[in-house]
Design an enzyme around this catalytic site. Structure first.
Site, mmCIF file in Angstrom:
data_model
loop_
_atom_site.group_PDB
_atom_site.id
_atom_site.type_symbol
_atom_site.label_atom_id
_atom_site.label_comp_id
_atom_site.label_asym_id
_atom_site.label_seq_id
_atom_site.Cartn_x
_atom_site.Cartn_y
_atom_site.Cartn_z
ATOM 1 N N GLU A 130 2.222 -1.807 13.872
ATOM 2 C CA GLU A 130 1.646 -0.645 13.059
ATOM 3 C C GLU A 130 0.350 -0.774 13.561
ATOM 4 O O GLU A 130 -0.268 -1.930 14.697
ATOM 5 C CB GLU A 130 1.007 -1.273 11.883
ATOM 6 N N ASP A 153 0.859 -1.003 -0.235
ATOM 7 C CA ASP A 153 0.509 -0.142 0.127
ATOM 8 C C ASP A 153 1.231 1.025 -0.064
ATOM 9 O O ASP A 153 0.780 1.953 0.635
ATOM 10 C CB ASP A 153 -0.905 0.392 0.936
ATOM 11 N N TYR A 159 -5.802 -3.191 13.389
ATOM 12 C CA TYR A 159 -6.380 -2.440 12.551
ATOM 13 C C TYR A 159 -7.963 -2.570 12.936
ATOM 14 O O TYR A 159 -8.253 -2.343 12.421
ATOM 15 C CB TYR A 159 -6.161 -1.672 11.368
ATOM 16 N N GLU A 172 4.605 -8.487 6.728
ATOM 17 C CA GLU A 172 3.079 -8.932 6.425
ATOM 18 C C GLU A 172 3.048 -9.872 5.283
ATOM 19 O O GLU A 172 2.238 -10.097 4.567
ATOM 20 C CB GLU A 172 1.933 -7.751 6.586
#
Length: 655
Positions: free
Chosen positions: A541, A208, A505, A452
């Site tokens: 993160e 991303d 997240y 990831e």
């Protein structure tokens, strides 16, 4: 009980033997520095540029554009170096261009470089994304795969073929990503002629951030004598108030050479010296390298001056190279991360090399601004998400005491075909390049081999076991991690790392809009990971998008208020778990950054606590205030040599 100095010296010599066995690359990659024996000639500025717009992107090779001035091959434009080419023009095709682009620079090198054959001339590229081929005066001198690490070639013999000293450098760069590159990608051709023109293709990526391309870091010439210092490796330790700097110097161009190694403090005083290619420098009343905000004098650096003398039947050679050295240790237990045997907590950020217009190009004003903002925040660390950053940034970290988790470009390994032998061998080579470049930076305290990946896939077990072991063999002095977003029970890489790094997240990608579930879900996540692996955890993160200036109360997604609430709920859990096994928190992200266009991205990713122009959002003040508060008490702040350790040898407490 403290390890005696003698035992620590023997341990350092053993580490050098291990390092020699692990590193397979031929030659060093010392950062170019001027000295009495070395010159550096920067080639930053305007270069000539042409994109190969032919359908197969091979016209430049078919027509051998490197054999004559680029402007004779067709239309060219000016292009700044270093910079990404994508945002420089108003041409949308250039912004999204995939394939070969060509750079050229003409210059005249100093006459003495041509006349004096005892001078070695090296052309170095700090980084170019992704594949590169380099010619000098039409002669191929090197090629390189990978977009984030330096490469170089000795070019003196090529230059001396033209006694006038004229030099034309041509660099072809291709940003195409495949299933076997790092990071991986895929080219998809659209063959439906009712919807797409002939030859239409799309570069798919699995990360991303925008796939910026071009020559991103400085291109330069540097010189050395024919007999020269090729590489230096240092390993540091201390016992009580005595610092230990174990060193090894690699020499090329001479069968035998005399070496003088001197360690100099900030006041210019010699504090230790030795002769020979390896040894241990003992520093009394040592000034240790401490992270920012953990000591009144953080980031203390000595200078290690290496002087070489050698001779052959025709001439005598002298070479001088100076390496900054920070004396510190790094150790890991099942619940703590220790720098100089003191518990360290990563109050940090994730970043990107990203800015308006110049993309990923090295930008000194931006670098200095970012370091000022890091200090304003009270941050002591960052991760080089998701690729190795410029050497100049790590040098700043060394000087300012900013701790670094140094990450490889292995982001987005999602396809099972990217776990094969071709990808694995390339990954191992990239880790060698990374360790070779960054091994001497005191700010670098941990290697991250990936971000990831699809680590729940069956091939991931062997893949990451191999990469992590190889990295540990390359550098036994630092812990190794990779950053996971997988389920704790299915993750194939976690058993092999020293520190668990987790991305999640909650209330954003999971249960969007429901901030009330964050504390429950995060507590459960942490307990599951630690109960299974018994290793310290970093929240590598967390965050939420916030469009700057958008305000709604009660908070809703994409507002500054929502970003604040998400952070505050995460912080509640951080403060609880920090007293147990949580060793750090890295916000995603330091600043907004550009991404590929998509329906979930409005001109890039907006999870930054600063805008892309480095203006603070409300969340930045939350973090600034948080880091100004007293630290929650730890259950234990002591460690002994007998304490639990994850593959790394603990040393004694500082007295």
């Amino acid at each position: 009980m403290c390890l005696p100095v003698r035992q620590q010296v023997l341990r350092a010599l053993w580490l050098f033997a291990v390092l020699d066995a692990g590193l397979l690359l031929d030659g060093g990659m010392l950062y170019p520095r001027e000295s009495s024996s070395r010159e550096v000639k920067e080639l930053s500025g305007l270069w000539v540029f042409r994109a190969d717009r032919s359908p197969n992107r091979k016209q430049g090779f078919d027509e051998a554009w490197y054999k004559r001035p680029l402007e004779e091959t067709g239309p060219v434009i000016d292009m700044p170096v270093p910079a990404s080419y994508n945002d420089i023009t108003q041409d949308p095709e250039i912004r999204d261009f995939i394939g070969w682009v060509w750079y050229e620079r003409e210059l005249v090198v100093p006459t003495r470089w041509i006349q004096d054959e005892s001078i070695r001339v090296v052309l170095r590229v700090g980084s170019a994304h992704y594949n590169s081929v380099v010619w000098v005066n039409g002669v191929n001198v090197t090629q390189h795969e990978g977009g984030h690490l330096p490469f170089e070639a000795e070019v003196g013999d090529v230059l001396r073929k033209d006694p006038t000293g004229s030099c034309r450098i041509t660099i072809a760069v291709n940003n195409t990503l495949t299933l076997y590159t790092l990071p991986p990608g895929n080219i998809q051709y659209m063959n439906d002629r009712t919807r797409y023109p002939d030859g239409f293709f799309v570069q798919s990526i699995y990360f991303d951030f925008f796939n910026y391309a071009g020559i991103h870091r400085p291109v330069l010439f540097y010189t050395t004598p024919k007999a020269y210092v090729d590489d230096i490796t240092v390993v540091t330790d201390f016992s009580d108030n005595t610092g230990l700097v174990s060193y090894k110097v690699s020499v090329k161009g001479a069968v035998t050479a005399a070496l003088k190694v001197t360690l100099i403090d900030k006041q210019g005083h010699c504090v230790a010296s030795s002769n020979g290619p390896f040894g241990v420098l003992k520093v009394q009343d040592v000034n240790l390298w401490w992270p920012y905000l953990t000591h009144e004098n953080p980031g203390y650096l000595y200078s290690m001056e290496v002087r070489l003398s050698a001779a052959d039947e025709r001439t005598t050679y002298e070479d001088v190279y100076t390496l900054p050295v920070g004396i510190r240790t790094v150790n890991v237990t099942s619940t703590q991360f220790l720098i100089n045997n003191k518990p360290f907590y990563f109050h940090g950020v994730n970043k990107h090399e990203d800015s308006d217009i110049r993309g990923k190009g090295l930008d000194w004003p931006l670098i200095v601004k970012d370091f000022n903002l890091l200090k304003w925040l009270g941050a002591n660390s960052f991760r080089t998400s998701h690729y190795p950053y410029a050497e100049e940034i790590l040098q700043m970290c060394d000087r300012h005491g900013i701790v670094v988790i140094d990450e490889s470009p292995a982001v987005g390994i999602k396809d099972i075909r990217s776990f094969g032998n071709v990808s694995l061998n390339h990954h191992l080579f990239v880790m060698e390049e990374l360790v070779r470049r960054d091994k001497n930076h005191p700010s670098v305290v941990m290697w991250s081999v990936a971000n990831e990946p699809a680590s729940e896939m069956p091939p991931a077990d062997y893949y990451f076991k191999t990469v992590i072991k190889h990295t540990r063999d390359l550098d036994p002095t630092r812990p190794v991690t990779f950053v996971s977003s997988s389920n704790f029970a299915r993750d194939k890489g976690a058993p092999y790392v020293d520190v668990i790094c987790i991305n999640n997240y909650f209330s954003w990608y999971h249960d969007p809009g429901h901030v009330e579930v964050i504390t429950l879900q995060l507590n459960t996540e942490y307990d599951n990971w630690h109960e299974k692996y018994k290793k310290p955890i970093i929240q590598s993160e967390y965050g939420a998008d916030a469009v700057p200036g958008v305000h709604v109360d009660p908070p809703v997604m994409f507002t500054e208020e929502y970003q604040k609430v998400v952070l505050q709920n995460y912080h509640k859990v951080f403060d609880q778990k920090r007293a147990q096994y949580l060793i750090g928190e890295l916000i995603w992200n330091f600043a907004d950054f550009m991404t590929t266009q998509g329906v979930t991205r409005v001109v890039g990713n907006k999870k930054g606590i600063f805008t892309r122009q480095r203006q603070p959002k409300a969340a930045a003040f939350i973090l600034k205030e948080r880091r100004a508060r007293p630290v929650p008490s730890l259950t234990s702040t002591s460690v002994t040599a007998e304490g639990p350790s994850l593959g790394l040898t603990s040393t004694c407490m500082q007295s």
